[in-house]
Scaffold this motif. Structure first.
Motif, mmCIF file in Angstrom:
data_model
loop_
_atom_site.group_PDB
_atom_site.id
_atom_site.type_symbol
_atom_site.label_atom_id
_atom_site.label_comp_id
_atom_site.label_asym_id
_atom_site.label_seq_id
_atom_site.Cartn_x
_atom_site.Cartn_y
_atom_site.Cartn_z
ATOM 1 N N LEU A 24 0.814 -1.216 0.000
ATOM 2 C CA LEU A 24 0.000 0.000 0.000
ATOM 3 C C LEU A 24 0.846 1.264 0.000
ATOM 4 C CD1 LEU A 24 -2.783 -1.075 2.538
ATOM 5 C CD2 LEU A 24 -2.820 -1.173 0.045
ATOM 6 N N GLY A 25 2.148 1.169 0.082
ATOM 7 C CA GLY A 25 3.012 2.345 0.128
ATOM 8 C C GLY A 25 4.466 1.962 -0.070
ATOM 9 N N PRO A 26 5.401 2.956 0.022
ATOM 10 C CA PRO A 26 6.834 2.656 -0.179
ATOM 11 C C PRO A 26 7.380 1.858 1.002
ATOM 12 C CG PRO A 26 6.537 4.924 0.521
ATOM 13 C CD PRO A 26 5.159 4.385 0.275
ATOM 14 N N LEU A 27 8.466 1.144 0.734
ATOM 15 C CA LEU A 27 9.124 0.367 1.775
ATOM 16 C C LEU A 27 9.827 1.300 2.760
ATOM 17 C CD1 LEU A 27 10.687 -2.540 -0.329
ATOM 18 C CD2 LEU A 27 8.665 -2.616 1.122
ATOM 19 N N LEU A 28 9.735 1.000 4.056
ATOM 20 C CA LEU A 28 10.445 1.769 5.080
ATOM 21 C C LEU A 28 11.880 1.290 5.181
ATOM 22 C CD1 LEU A 28 7.723 1.812 7.889
ATOM 23 C CD2 LEU A 28 8.309 3.652 6.292
ATOM 24 N N PRO A 29 12.799 2.222 5.446
ATOM 25 C CA PRO A 29 14.203 1.793 5.617
ATOM 26 C C PRO A 29 14.327 0.918 6.863
ATOM 27 C CG PRO A 29 13.917 4.075 6.293
ATOM 28 C CD PRO A 29 12.636 3.666 5.643
ATOM 29 N N PRO A 30 15.278 -0.009 6.849
ATOM 30 C CA PRO A 30 15.445 -0.887 8.026
ATOM 31 C C PRO A 30 15.897 -0.089 9.240
ATOM 32 C CG PRO A 30 17.249 -1.178 6.475
ATOM 33 C CD PRO A 30 16.244 -0.315 5.784
ATOM 34 N N LEU A 31 15.378 -0.455 10.397
ATOM 35 C CA LEU A 31 15.727 0.214 11.633
ATOM 36 C C LEU A 31 17.064 -0.324 12.148
ATOM 37 C CD1 LEU A 31 12.254 0.170 13.426
ATOM 38 C CD2 LEU A 31 13.317 2.064 12.164
ATOM 39 N N HIS A 32 17.925 0.629 12.612
ATOM 40 C CA HIS A 32 19.214 0.261 13.182
ATOM 41 C C HIS A 32 19.153 0.496 14.681
ATOM 42 C CE1 HIS A 32 21.099 -0.203 9.246
ATOM 43 N NE2 HIS A 32 20.490 0.938 8.886
ATOM 44 N N ALA A 33 19.046 -0.561 15.434
ATOM 45 C CA ALA A 33 18.995 -0.435 16.887
ATOM 46 C C ALA A 33 20.382 -0.124 17.440
ATOM 47 C CB ALA A 33 18.481 -1.740 17.495
ATOM 48 N N PRO A 34 20.483 0.686 18.479
ATOM 49 C CA PRO A 34 21.807 0.993 19.065
ATOM 50 C C PRO A 34 22.460 -0.258 19.638
ATOM 51 C CG PRO A 34 20.025 1.744 20.489
ATOM 52 C CD PRO A 34 19.385 1.324 19.214
ATOM 53 N N ARG A 35 23.775 -0.287 19.558
ATOM 54 C CA ARG A 35 24.520 -1.451 20.059
ATOM 55 C C ARG A 35 24.461 -1.474 21.585
ATOM 56 N NH1 ARG A 35 30.273 -2.142 17.361
ATOM 57 N NH2 ARG A 35 29.955 -4.119 18.483
ATOM 58 N N ARG A 36 24.326 -2.656 22.132
ATOM 59 C CA ARG A 36 24.236 -2.813 23.564
ATOM 60 C C ARG A 36 25.621 -3.065 24.168
ATOM 61 N NH1 ARG A 36 18.909 -6.608 24.744
ATOM 62 N NH2 ARG A 36 17.357 -5.165 23.869
#
Length: 386
Positions: free
Chosen positions: A282-294
Motif C-alpha cells: 500500500l506504500g513505499p518500503l520503510l528503511p530498516p531500523l538500526h537499533a543501538p549497540r548494547r
C-alpha cells in the motif's frame, strides 16, 4: 555296462506301454460332453431390473432403452415417448414438476409405480405436492401382521380395448390405490381400492400401478406380464420407450455447479482478488531500523538470566563443586583414603569453616536461591583456602 543299458531299455519300454494303456483306458471309459450351467443373473441384470423388459420390447419391434439417471427429469424426451419408472420419486422443485406435467399434457405417457410419499397414515392424509397428488392418487398399505394369514400376491385382470379377453398380472396385496378426486378414466380393482389407475392429462396419459414388480426381470415371464407391458406402452411403434429403473442423484458438487455456477465463479474471483491483495503493498518500503549497540554487560546479564531460567544454576553449581573438590584431592593425597565425614572434618580444620558447612558445600543439594548463594560463598572460601 551292456547289462545296465539293457535294464534301462526294458524299464523304459514297460513304462511307455503302461502309459499308452492308461491313455487308451481313459478314452474308452470317459467321453467329452458339454453342459450348460446357470450361474444366476449377469451383473447387468442385477443392476437393471428392466433388462428383460427392454429386450422383449426390442424383439417385438419397439424402440426401447433402459436408463439409470435423473437427467430425464431435467431433459425430458419427445412428447410422443413413454416413460416407465420403476421407483418413482417426484422431481424436486416446482419448475421440474411443471415441466413434467407439460410433457404429459403434450402427449407423453408416464407409467409409474405408486409413490410411497402418498401413503395415507393412520391419523391424517399426508398430501405431498406433485403430479400424482394433484390427480388425487392416494396409497393405502397394510401392516405385516394383517398379511400374516393372507397371500402376498393376487391376480388382477386388466381389460384392454383391443383384446376380447382380459390380461392377468400378479400384484402385491400389501397396498392398493385410491382415486380420492375421482378423476381416473379407468381403474382395475384390487382389495378395497385399485391396482391400476389411468388418468388423461391434456393429450397424454398417466398410468399409476400399485405394484409394478411384475415388469422386472424375475416376473416378466410369468402369467401375461410381458403382454401387459406391450399393451401398456402401445404395440404400435410410435415414440420410444424409456425404462427408468433407478434415479441416480448427482453429487453435491455437481448440483452446486448446475444450480449456482455464477455464484461459484464470483466466489472464486473474490478469493483470487483477496489473495492478490495480500501480496500487494500500500506504500513505499520503510528503511530498516538500526537499533543501538548494547553494552557487553547487558549481553552477559541476559545470558546469565537465560541460563538461570533453564536449570536455576544447577549445572554451574555442580561444575564448581566438582572442580574445587578435585583441587583439594589433587593437592592433599591423604584425602583420597578418607570417608566423606573424615574428609569434611579435615578440610574444615584448614579452611576455617565448620564441618557442616564443608559437607553442605561439597555434597548437599540446595533448595532455592538463598541456598545457592550461601553454598556458593562456602565454595569461594574453600577455593581461597587451597
Amino acid at each position: 555296462m551292456n547289462e545296465q543299458r539293457l535294464v534301462r531299455l526294458i524299464v523304459g519300454g514297460v513304462l511307455s506301454i503302461g502309459a499308452l494303456l492308461a491313455v487308451i483306458w481313459f478314452f474308452n471309459n470317459f467321453e467329452l460332453a458339454e453342459r450348460e450351467v446357470t450361474d444366476g443373473y449377469s451383473p447387468e441384470a442385477r443392476r437393471n431390473p428392466f433388462l428383460a423388459a427392454e429386450r422383449y420390447l426390442q424383439r417385438i419391434g419397439r424402440d426401447a432403452a433402459s436408463v439409470s439417471s435423473s437427467d430425464l427429469w431435467r431433459n425430458l424426451p419427445a412428447s410422443d415417448d413413454v416413460l416407465v419408472v420403476y421407483r418413482y420419486v417426484p422431481p424436486a422443485g416446482e419448475e421440474r414438476q411443471r415441466l413434467l406435467r407439460e410433457w404429459v399434457e403434450a402427449g407423453g405417457h408416464l407409467i409409474v409405480g405408486a409413490d410411497s410419499t402418498l401413503r395415507i397414515g393412520k391419523k391424517e392424509d399426508r398430501r405431498i405436492p406433485g403430479l400424482l397428488a394433484e390427480l388425487g392418487v392416494r396409497v393405502h398399505e397394510y401392516e405385516d401382521d394383517w398379511l400374516a394369514d393372507r397371500p402376498w400376491q393376487t391376480r388382477i385382470e386388466i381389460e384392454f380395448a383391443d383384446l376380447e379377453t382380459p390380461v392377468g398380472v400378479n400384484m402385491s396385496t400389501r397396498r392398493y390405490l385410491e382415486d380420492s378426486e375421482e378423476l381416473a378414466r379407468a381403474g382395475v380393482p384390487l382389495e378395497e381400492g385399485y391396482g391400476l389407475l389411468q388418468y388423461e392429462v391434456g393429450e397424454g396419459l398417466v398410468t399409476v400401478l400399485a405394484d409394478n414388480t411384475f415388469l422386472t426381470n424375475r416376473a416378466i415371464g410369468d402369467e401375461d406380464h410381458a403382454l401387459a407391458l406391450a399393451l401398456l406402452v402401445g404395440i404400435e411403434p410410435e415414440g420410444k420407450v424409456w425404462l427408468v429403473h433407478d434415479v441416480v442423484m448427482p453429487s453435491l458438487l455437481q448440483l452446486a455447479w448446475q444450480q449456482a455456477a455464477y455464484a461459484l465463479v464470483a466466489l472464486l474471483a473474490a478469493v483470487l482478488l483477496w489473495l492478490w491483495k495480500l501480496g500487494a503493498r500500500l506504500g513505499p518500503l520503510l528503511p530498516p531500523l538500526h537499533a543501538p549497540r548494547r553494552d557487553i554487560g547487558e549481553h552477559l546479564a541476559a545470558s546469565a538470566n537465560y541460563l538461570w531460567r533453564l536449570d536455576r544454576g544447577q549445572a554451574l553449581f555442580r561444575h564448581n563443586r566438582q572442580r574445587i573438590e578435585q583441587a583439594w584431592l589433587a593437592k592433599h593425597y591423604v584425602l583420597r583414603a578418607m570417608t566423606p565425614d573424615e574428609r569434611c572434618q579435615w578440610i574444615a580444620a584448614r579452611s576455617g569453616l565448620t564441618p557442616r558447612a564443608v559437607e553442605r558445600a561439597l555434597y548437599a543439594e540446595y533448595g532455592g536461591e538463598s541456598d545457592f548463594i550461601e553454598l556458593s560463598s562456602y565454595l569461594q572460601v574453600l577455593r581461597t583456602a587451597l
